[in-house]
Design a protein around this motif. Structure first.
Motif: not given
Lengths: 329, 329
Positions: A45-48, A55, A57, A72, A74, A76, A79, A88, A90, A108
């Motif tokens: 897990s990654m925070d942006i 995101v 995984v 994966v 994400p 956001f 958006n 979203n 894939l 998506n």
């Protein structure tokens, strides 16, 4: 140079939908999880924060499956201001024998929507009382619609209450459910009264404070909470997990970090027990609900095993249907 | 429906190669890591023991980069029996603003090879002595070839010693290096003598027992160890990390789990220090090598930041060159 099979969201929608077959596919993932031989690492897990995004995984290897998926996802959350969906992603399907890329599923997030709802059906099939007249759903998004549709694949109710913070969205959601399922579906302003009338409750929100109160529990109720999938999310009053006859999670290692179990334990409940996983109930290692008077709760955080199962299935049915594109890479 | 840009390995090979520009791209990743604003979660790693395989997923968000890459690297070590390469994989480039898929880089591990070698060049540029006459490389695979080529982008040596367990492969590797770089490259059977003659040593093996002995350290030597990227791997005698004047790693959180630092600490060394990262040396936050007599070691485990940097670059140069395919998904 090898051929890589590519499926677009539109092609996937043509060959995969939320139906009884998919519920069985996802149930097979829970069976496999119960077998103890699935390899399912912790979620990456990654925070942006700069973009109000994150995101995740997920992946899992299931013995006897030809492939494993890496998904994966994400999210956001600014958006919508740009006219784009928040969620979203894939899936990539790899051969479990060689690690070569087998297929790219550019869905998506569609397959995630379907496999998440299908897990709700598995939970309802194995944990809800046999006779259900009414369902209450919390939330008004895509999962509110899909979870009710999934539940109807396994239980024959004809009344749906929809509660959401935004009454207009709740009405729209109820309208969609009524139209697609041919049931009586209405938006409600009093969730407690709706729950009192229901035998199945499904929570589908990103709430960070409990929406579902412990005092609403009543004999013969099953609750599936599928909204919490991150630290900080919490839909169900921790005391409800304490008071229920049975609490079941999809994967203990995830539920104690990301699910309702995290909040319950933080409140001092369920600290001394190792709750059963849904797979154990599916295969009969755990008895599950004992009678139609019990109160049960199922906590779904979403597993990589579901992703591997639906990606494998989608790849098979798309190829059989002649859908998809091939790229030599 | 959106356009997704797809690049095959062949197209990527046409527009990305191991050259000075790529070294600068990868150096920018290390600069960013030093800035402290990169988000780089722990590597997701899954073992598939049934097939003698593993899969790693790496990612990193670098502020000011338009996108972030998610890289999936499967390694299936029985593949050569099937005539297939052990290592494969792909990168997916997402918009760092919206999380939407921007490009699929079906590189079969090519970009990983390049960015891994380029990190070796960054290490050599900032840590190796200024004057290098000879290099010794341990290992005879693709990284042995690429690391020597990368080092030559930043240091002007004309002699290369190649050591490997298999003398024939070492001879083939030396032949390839001699031909591609126009240097005197020979396979050696006495690695200690080769190291004694060298100012730069690069280890590129999957060794699980140290190959490089601490007593081989000599004034004016730099060692880059890039083979260890998993628990259990170890190329360098732990005492060498103790004895060197300076030990630098690419990312401390990874090196202490997956790199040479893990073995050194297990042996009781470097437990009381927080070693500098390569990025700190690149930007000048750490002085690095103080003079040409010092002994330095750099431990590279491979970072998601390198993946995001090379994927972003590849996407840009491929589009500029008119390479690639578009799929509407």
């Amino acid at each position: 140079m090898r051929d890589i099979f590519i499926l677009t969201e539109q092609q996937l929608r043509e060959c995969v939908s939320l139906d009884a077959a998919i519920v069985d596919v996802i149930e097979s993932a829970f069976r496999a999880l119960a077998g103890g031989k699935v390899v399912m690492p912790p979620i990456l897990s990654m925070d942006i924060a700069d973009a109000n995004g994150e995101v995740d995984v997920k992946t899992a290897y299931i013995p006897d499956f030809d492939g494993f998926a890496i998904k994966v996802s994400p999210g956001f959350f600014d958006n919508p201001k740009l006219g784009l969906p928040s969620l979203n992603g894939l899936m990539i399907l790899f051969s479990a024998k060689t690690g070569l890329v087998d297929a790219l599923l550019l869905d998506n997030g569609y397959l995630t929507d379907v496999r998440t709802a299908a897990a709700g059906a598995v939970a309802a099939r194995h944990l809800a009382p046999s006779g259900i007249r009414a369902v209450t759903v919390f939330g008004t998004g895509i999962q509110a619609r899909l979870q009710v549709r999934a539940a109807r694949l396994v239980r024959a109710f004809d009344k749906v209450h929809v509660w959401g913070r935004n009454p207009e969205r709740a009405a729209a959601c109820a309208g969609d459910i009524a139209e697609s399922l041919g049931v009586d579906a209405v938006a409600v302003s009093d969730p407690g009264a709706a729950v009192a009338d229901s035998q199945l409750v499904i929570t589908t929100t990103p709430a960070r404070e409990p929406l579902f109160r412990a005092e609403w529990l009543h004999p013969g109720l099953h609750v599936t909470a599928m909204g919490s999938d991150q630290e900080g999310k919490n839909e169900i009053d921790p005391a409800a997990l304490r008071d229920a006859d049975l609490y079941v999670c999809d994967r203990l290692a995830q539920a104690e970090k990301l699910g309702e179990l995290r909040s319950a334990r933080a409140a001092g409940y369920l600290g001394d027990v190792s709750p059963p996983e849904l797979g154990a109930v599916v295969v009969g290692d755990h008895p599950g609900r004992k009678d139609d008077r019990q109160v049960t709760i199922c906590d779904l955080t979403g597993t990589g095993a579901q992703d591997t199962a639906i990606a494998t299935h989608a790849n098979q049915v798309a190829r059989a249907a002649g859908l998809g594109n091939v790229i030599r890479a």
